[in-house]
Design a protein around this motif. Structure first.
Motif, PDB file in Angstrom:
ATOM      1  N   HIS A   6      -9.267 -11.367  -9.862  1.00 20.14           N
ATOM      2  CA  HIS A   6      -9.059  -9.968  -9.515  1.00 20.14           C
ATOM      3  C   HIS A   6      -9.666  -9.711  -8.139  1.00 20.14           C
ATOM      4  O   HIS A   6     -10.880  -9.796  -7.975  1.00 20.14           O
ATOM      5  CB  HIS A   6      -9.713  -9.063 -10.561  1.00 20.14           C
ATOM      6  CG  HIS A   6      -9.571  -7.611 -10.250  1.00 20.14           C
ATOM      7  ND1 HIS A   6      -8.362  -6.964 -10.296  1.00 20.14           N
ATOM      8  CD2 HIS A   6     -10.479  -6.689  -9.855  1.00 20.14           C
ATOM      9  CE1 HIS A   6      -8.549  -5.708  -9.950  1.00 20.14           C
ATOM     10  NE2 HIS A   6      -9.824  -5.504  -9.677  1.00 20.14           N
ATOM     11  N   ASN A   7      -8.805  -9.440  -7.169  1.00 18.97           N
ATOM     12  CA  ASN A   7      -9.258  -9.209  -5.804  1.00 18.97           C
ATOM     13  C   ASN A   7      -9.791  -7.782  -5.673  1.00 18.97           C
ATOM     14  O   ASN A   7      -9.035  -6.816  -5.752  1.00 18.97           O
ATOM     15  CB  ASN A   7      -8.101  -9.430  -4.831  1.00 18.97           C
ATOM     16  CG  ASN A   7      -8.534  -9.339  -3.388  1.00 18.97           C
ATOM     17  OD1 ASN A   7      -9.704  -9.105  -3.105  1.00 18.97           O
ATOM     18  ND2 ASN A   7      -7.594  -9.514  -2.487  1.00 18.97           N
TER      19      ASN A   7
ATOM     20  N   PHE B 283     -10.900  -6.371  -3.104  1.00 15.74           N
ATOM     21  CA  PHE B 283     -10.590  -5.784  -1.800  1.00 15.74           C
ATOM     22  C   PHE B 283      -9.126  -5.374  -1.677  1.00 15.74           C
ATOM     23  O   PHE B 283      -8.710  -4.863  -0.650  1.00 15.74           O
ATOM     24  CB  PHE B 283     -10.930  -6.772  -0.676  1.00 15.74           C
ATOM     25  CG  PHE B 283     -12.379  -7.167  -0.675  1.00 15.74           C
ATOM     26  CD1 PHE B 283     -13.369  -6.256  -0.325  1.00 15.74           C
ATOM     27  CD2 PHE B 283     -12.766  -8.433  -1.074  1.00 15.74           C
ATOM     28  CE1 PHE B 283     -14.705  -6.611  -0.344  1.00 15.74           C
ATOM     29  CE2 PHE B 283     -14.108  -8.805  -1.092  1.00 15.74           C
ATOM     30  CZ  PHE B 283     -15.077  -7.878  -0.730  1.00 15.74           C
ATOM     31  N   ARG B 284      -8.344  -5.592  -2.743  1.00 13.15           N
ATOM     32  CA  ARG B 284      -6.914  -5.284  -2.692  1.00 13.15           C
ATOM     33  C   ARG B 284      -6.690  -3.786  -2.529  1.00 13.15           C
ATOM     34  O   ARG B 284      -7.320  -2.977  -3.218  1.00 13.15           O
ATOM     35  CB  ARG B 284      -6.244  -5.765  -3.966  1.00 13.15           C
ATOM     36  CG  ARG B 284      -4.765  -5.478  -3.998  1.00 13.15           C
ATOM     37  CD  ARG B 284      -4.130  -6.098  -5.220  1.00 13.15           C
ATOM     38  NE  ARG B 284      -2.698  -5.831  -5.160  1.00 13.15           N
ATOM     39  CZ  ARG B 284      -2.015  -5.278  -6.144  1.00 13.15           C
ATOM     40  NH1 ARG B 284      -2.611  -4.955  -7.274  1.00 13.15           N
ATOM     41  NH2 ARG B 284      -0.730  -5.068  -6.026  1.00 13.15           N
ATOM     42  N   LEU B 285      -5.791  -3.426  -1.620  1.00 13.55           N
ATOM     43  CA  LEU B 285      -5.471  -2.017  -1.419  1.00 13.55           C
ATOM     44  C   LEU B 285      -4.365  -1.599  -2.370  1.00 13.55           C
ATOM     45  O   LEU B 285      -3.434  -2.362  -2.629  1.00 13.55           O
ATOM     46  CB  LEU B 285      -5.031  -1.776   0.029  1.00 13.55           C
ATOM     47  CG  LEU B 285      -6.102  -1.979   1.096  1.00 13.55           C
ATOM     48  CD1 LEU B 285      -5.526  -1.735   2.479  1.00 13.55           C
ATOM     49  CD2 LEU B 285      -7.284  -1.070   0.863  1.00 13.55           C
ATOM     50  N   ASP B 286      -4.473  -0.394  -2.874  1.00  9.91           N
ATOM     51  CA  ASP B 286      -3.488   0.138  -3.810  1.00  9.91           C
ATOM     52  C   ASP B 286      -2.586   1.105  -3.049  1.00  9.91           C
ATOM     53  O   ASP B 286      -2.970   2.246  -2.791  1.00  9.91           O
ATOM     54  CB  ASP B 286      -4.203   0.838  -4.968  1.00  9.91           C
ATOM     55  CG  ASP B 286      -3.244   1.223  -6.072  1.00  9.91           C
ATOM     56  OD1 ASP B 286      -2.111   0.685  -6.097  1.00  9.91           O
ATOM     57  OD2 ASP B 286      -3.610   2.077  -6.911  1.00  9.91           O
TER      58      ASP B 286
ATOM     59  N   GLN C  65      -4.143   4.541  -1.222  1.00  9.34           N
ATOM     60  CA  GLN C  65      -4.881   3.987  -0.083  1.00  9.34           C
ATOM     61  C   GLN C  65      -3.912   3.721   1.061  1.00  9.34           C
ATOM     62  O   GLN C  65      -4.162   2.885   1.919  1.00  9.34           O
ATOM     63  CB  GLN C  65      -5.612   2.707  -0.499  1.00  9.34           C
ATOM     64  CG  GLN C  65      -6.766   2.998  -1.438  1.00  9.34           C
ATOM     65  CD  GLN C  65      -7.387   1.726  -1.981  1.00  9.34           C
ATOM     66  OE1 GLN C  65      -6.698   0.854  -2.495  1.00  9.34           O
ATOM     67  NE2 GLN C  65      -8.695   1.615  -1.866  1.00  9.34           N
TER      68      GLN C  65
ATOM     69  N   ARG D 186       3.407   2.310   1.319  1.00 12.09           N
ATOM     70  CA  ARG D 186       4.212   1.143   1.662  1.00 12.09           C
ATOM     71  C   ARG D 186       5.681   1.549   1.567  1.00 12.09           C
ATOM     72  O   ARG D 186       6.109   2.102   0.544  1.00 12.09           O
ATOM     73  CB  ARG D 186       3.927  -0.006   0.693  1.00 12.09           C
ATOM     74  CG  ARG D 186       4.859  -1.199   0.895  1.00 12.09           C
ATOM     75  CD  ARG D 186       4.602  -2.303  -0.111  1.00 12.09           C
ATOM     76  NE  ARG D 186       3.508  -3.134   0.345  1.00 12.09           N
ATOM     77  CZ  ARG D 186       2.473  -3.498  -0.421  1.00 12.09           C
ATOM     78  NH1 ARG D 186       2.379  -3.075  -1.650  1.00 12.09           N
ATOM     79  NH2 ARG D 186       1.540  -4.271   0.062  1.00 12.09           N
TER      80      ARG D 186
ATOM     81  N   HIS E 224       2.013   0.428   5.569  1.00 12.50           N
ATOM     82  CA  HIS E 224       2.654  -0.869   5.391  1.00 12.50           C
ATOM     83  C   HIS E 224       4.153  -0.680   5.221  1.00 12.50           C
ATOM     84  O   HIS E 224       4.594   0.332   4.681  1.00 12.50           O
ATOM     85  CB  HIS E 224       2.071  -1.564   4.144  1.00 12.50           C
ATOM     86  CG  HIS E 224       2.531  -2.975   3.976  1.00 12.50           C
ATOM     87  ND1 HIS E 224       3.678  -3.303   3.291  1.00 12.50           N
ATOM     88  CD2 HIS E 224       2.005  -4.141   4.394  1.00 12.50           C
ATOM     89  CE1 HIS E 224       3.835  -4.623   3.303  1.00 12.50           C
ATOM     90  NE2 HIS E 224       2.830  -5.156   3.966  1.00 12.50           N
TER      91      HIS E 224
ATOM     92  N   SER F 101      -7.399  -4.394   6.966  1.00 13.06           N
ATOM     93  CA  SER F 101      -7.581  -5.178   5.752  1.00 13.06           C
ATOM     94  C   SER F 101      -6.756  -6.462   5.754  1.00 13.06           C
ATOM     95  O   SER F 101      -6.670  -7.149   4.749  1.00 13.06           O
ATOM     96  CB  SER F 101      -7.213  -4.338   4.538  1.00 13.06           C
ATOM     97  OG  SER F 101      -5.817  -4.091   4.532  1.00 13.06           O
TER      98      SER F 101
ATOM     99  N   GLU G 147      -3.421  -6.586   6.375  1.00 14.34           N
ATOM    100  CA  GLU G 147      -2.022  -6.336   6.065  1.00 14.34           C
ATOM    101  C   GLU G 147      -1.220  -6.355   7.364  1.00 14.34           C
ATOM    102  O   GLU G 147      -1.689  -5.933   8.413  1.00 14.34           O
ATOM    103  CB  GLU G 147      -1.853  -4.954   5.396  1.00 14.34           C
ATOM    104  CG  GLU G 147      -2.354  -4.917   3.981  1.00 14.34           C
ATOM    105  CD  GLU G 147      -1.388  -5.546   2.997  1.00 14.34           C
ATOM    106  OE1 GLU G 147      -0.206  -5.706   3.326  1.00 14.34           O
ATOM    107  OE2 GLU G 147      -1.836  -5.878   1.899  1.00 14.34           O
TER     108      GLU G 147
END
Length: 163
Positions: free
Chosen positions: A67-68, A70-73, A113, A116, A133, A158, A160
């Motif tokens: 489980h990352n 730092f992952r952006l949602d 956050q 996309r 994104h 981050s 991306e």
């Protein structure tokens, strides 16, 4: 038609609670439905997953995945949805389409956050998108329609990219 003095709840809508430990005739007297002795007959017992000292199933199975933290949602929006908002007059194609503008137009409920943009659907209007994104197909479709995609710094920081 019933009278005002005849109004009452439907049959069975209000059920009396079971009063435990009130004598043998109640059916829940003496041990009160808890059986005899032992840990679970006592008060304050919470033994979820406890298997009597045997290694519990959730500890016997191997750990899986990653489980990352730092992952952006991102909240996702398709080109189709943006075009629908433009056609309905909720988005102005001449102004830059920002994340706040998408929420105000009702294309998104909230910005998590960042936003996309997905390449599904067809975009006819010439728009300037300012989002966190965008997929390769979305960028290609916007540029084909004569518009541009600007990626916001928060997503770039981050790691991306537009790809």
């Amino acid at each position: 038609m019933s009278n005002l003095n005849d109004i009452r709840d439907n049959e069975g809508s209000r059920k009396k609670r079971m009063r435990v430990g009130r004598g043998i005739g109640s059916g829940k007297g003496k041990t009160g439905g808890r059986g005899v002795k032992g840990q679970t007959s006592r008060t304050g017992v919470a033994v979820k997953g406890f298997e009597g000292g045997q290694m519990p199933l959730h500890r016997r199975l191997p750990k899986r995945g990653f489980h990352n933290i730092f992952r952006l949602d991102f909240n996702e929006v398709s080109l189709d949805r943006i075009q629908t908002a433009i056609d309905a007059g909720k988005l102005d194609a001449s102004k830059p389409v920002t994340e706040a503008a998408l929420v105000a137009a009702g294309a998104l409920r909230r910005v998590k956050q960042g936003v996309r943009v997905l390449g599904t659907g067809e975009l006819k209007a010439k728009v300037t998108l300012e989002v966190a994104h965008a997929t390769k197909t979305a960028v290609a479709a916007v540029e084909k329609a004569g518009g541009t995609v600007t990626l916001l710094a928060s997503a770039k920081a981050s790691g991306e990219t537009a790809a």
